[in-house]
Design a protein around this motif. Structure first.
Motif, PDB file in Angstrom:
ATOM      1  N   UNK A 141     -70.885  72.243  30.655  1.00 21.70           N
ATOM      2  CA  UNK A 141     -70.672  72.602  32.054  1.00 21.70           C
ATOM      3  C   UNK A 141     -69.535  71.840  32.695  1.00 21.70           C
ATOM      4  N   UNK A 142     -68.437  71.676  31.967  1.00 25.57           N
ATOM      5  CA  UNK A 142     -67.306  70.907  32.471  1.00 25.57           C
ATOM      6  C   UNK A 142     -66.047  71.772  32.526  1.00 25.57           C
ATOM      7  N   UNK A 143     -65.052  71.267  33.232  1.00 23.21           N
ATOM      8  CA  UNK A 143     -63.727  71.869  33.231  1.00 23.21           C
ATOM      9  C   UNK A 143     -62.822  70.954  32.417  1.00 23.21           C
ATOM     10  N   UNK A 144     -62.105  71.532  31.445  1.00 19.82           N
ATOM     11  CA  UNK A 144     -61.192  70.744  30.632  1.00 19.82           C
ATOM     12  C   UNK A 144     -61.685  70.413  29.240  1.00 19.82           C
ATOM     13  N   UNK A 145     -62.883  70.899  28.876  1.00 18.23           N
ATOM     14  CA  UNK A 145     -63.400  70.624  27.527  1.00 18.23           C
ATOM     15  C   UNK A 145     -62.530  71.280  26.450  1.00 18.23           C
ATOM     16  N   UNK A 146     -61.712  72.259  26.858  1.00 19.46           N
ATOM     17  CA  UNK A 146     -60.824  72.919  25.902  1.00 19.46           C
ATOM     18  C   UNK A 146     -59.915  71.920  25.199  1.00 19.46           C
ATOM     19  N   UNK A 147     -59.615  70.812  25.856  1.00 15.77           N
ATOM     20  CA  UNK A 147     -58.732  69.797  25.252  1.00 15.77           C
ATOM     21  C   UNK A 147     -59.347  69.182  23.998  1.00 15.77           C
ATOM     22  N   UNK A 148     -60.667  69.254  23.890  1.00 14.58           N
ATOM     23  CA  UNK A 148     -61.342  68.718  22.703  1.00 14.58           C
ATOM     24  C   UNK A 148     -61.362  69.709  21.547  1.00 14.58           C
ATOM     25  N   UNK A 149     -60.833  70.913  21.763  1.00 12.30           N
ATOM     26  CA  UNK A 149     -60.878  71.962  20.746  1.00 12.30           C
ATOM     27  C   UNK A 149     -59.500  72.517  20.388  1.00 12.30           C
ATOM     28  N   UNK A 150     -58.646  72.682  21.378  1.00 13.99           N
ATOM     29  CA  UNK A 150     -57.317  73.255  21.143  1.00 13.99           C
ATOM     30  C   UNK A 150     -56.419  72.248  20.433  1.00 13.99           C
ATOM     31  N   UNK A 151     -55.766  72.660  19.368  1.00 10.74           N
ATOM     32  CA  UNK A 151     -54.691  71.844  18.804  1.00 10.74           C
ATOM     33  C   UNK A 151     -53.450  72.038  19.670  1.00 10.74           C
ATOM     34  N   UNK A 152     -52.437  71.199  19.481  1.00 11.88           N
ATOM     35  CA  UNK A 152     -51.191  71.351  20.229  1.00 11.88           C
ATOM     36  C   UNK A 152     -50.581  72.726  19.963  1.00 11.88           C
ATOM     37  N   UNK A 153     -50.600  73.138  18.694  1.00 11.05           N
ATOM     38  CA  UNK A 153     -50.027  74.434  18.333  1.00 11.05           C
ATOM     39  C   UNK A 153     -50.822  75.579  18.954  1.00 11.05           C
TER      40      UNK A 153
END
Length: 309
Positions: A273-285
């Motif tokens: 339930x957070x905003x920004x958790x995508x940073x823990x999954x998306x690679x730079x590419x």
């Protein structure tokens, strides 16, 4: 548990537990769907709305349960508090198009709701919404979530929900999301279709997951204004407290832990339930690829999302 399975014999009912059988995606009127949400298509399309019905519409994993719970508390938290401890949220706020379990089709549950107003949820893209909701000028609340967090949440949901198609690994899921090969179709088409409808349909309140997380009380005030509700300051504070993520996550009548199709050994239904958790999954590419694709598909610059707060 009795589950209806569409196959060679459409009406065949199996009495054995079928939760391990994952559905396949297929194209349905131009939208990727699974048969669990098209089995009852004609009946759903002929659903008879009432003028006081309230619809919670979202793309999957965008805050549907959160807003459903807020509305249920605003309308019935004081007048029927026993609902909160005895009836799971998916029966208090039926999922209109679901037809996974033959004995509990969403349309039938909605028809039988004893409450006024009836609270009904849907993940339909705008073009699939039954026409009677528009004819009756029903109030509709659409909740949108930024695409990056939405895809992450959807991935973990598909991992733990045995009624969803096999998710595959993160990278393949990530690319399917960009291609719109998800149950209920393209995120881009969904959020844009509803945003466009907002411009011509005054009884549509378009809200954002990120705003709700940033200031729950403020967004509850906006909901109350839209719905014509005037709870006391104390009542609103009680609602805001109950719907905080950590409280919902522990609430068995809201967190879907009572549904056997949800495998909590893989992931909880209410995960972060957070905003920004995508940073823990998306690679730079992946992030660069996603941003480039996003620019091409999000042409309406009046619809803005935040990936951080």
């Amino acid at each position: 548990m009795i589950i209806q399975v569409i196959g060679e014999i459409p009406d065949l009912l199996f009495t054995q537990k079928m939760d391990s059988i994952r559905p396949e995606l297929f194209d349905f009127h131009g939208v990727s769907m699974s048969h669990y949400f098209t089995n009852n298509w004609e009946n759903v399309q002929n659903f008879q709305a009432r003028p006081d019905d309230i619809v919670i519409a979202t793309y999957p994993k965008a805050g549907t349960t959160w807003v459903s719970y807020i509305l249920d508390l605003l309308y019935f938290g004081q007048t029927a508090p026993e609902r909160q401890t005895s009836i799971p949220i998916y029966e208090r706020v039926p999922f209109l198009e679901t037809a996974r379990v033959a004995s509990k089709k969403g349309k039938d549950l909605a028809d039988k709701l004893p409450t006024s107003p009836r609270l009904i949820k849907t993940h339909f893209p705008i073009q699939f919404v039954p026409k009677s909701f528009w004819e009756q000028n029903c109030r509709i609340i659409y909740v949108a979530r930024n695409a990056k967090d939405n895809v992450v949440s959807y991935y973990h949901f598909d991992r733990m929900n045995q009624a969803q198609p096999e998710p595959g690994d993160w990278n393949s899921f990530f690319h399917r999301f960009m291609e719109g090969k998800m149950v209920f179709g393209s995120w881009y088409d969904h959020v844009n279709g509803w945003w466009k409808k907002k411009q011509t349909y005054s009884n549509l309140h378009y809200m954002f997951f990120e705003d709700l997380l940033e200031d729950t009380g403020r967004e509850i005030d906006k909901l109350c204004s839209f719905l014509g509700l005037s709870p006391s300051v104390e009542e609103k504070e009680i609602v805001a407290g109950k719907v905080q993520f950590d409280n919902i996550k522990k609430n068995s009548m809201v967190n879907y832990s009572t549904l056997s199709v949800m495998d909590y050994n893989i992931s909880p239904f209410m995960r972060k339930g957070k905003v920004g958790d995508w940073r823990n999954h998306f690679t730079v590419a992946q992030n660069e690829e996603f941003d480039e694709d996003y620019k091409k598909k999000m042409k309406d610059h009046t619809l803005q999302f935040r990936t951080e707060i």
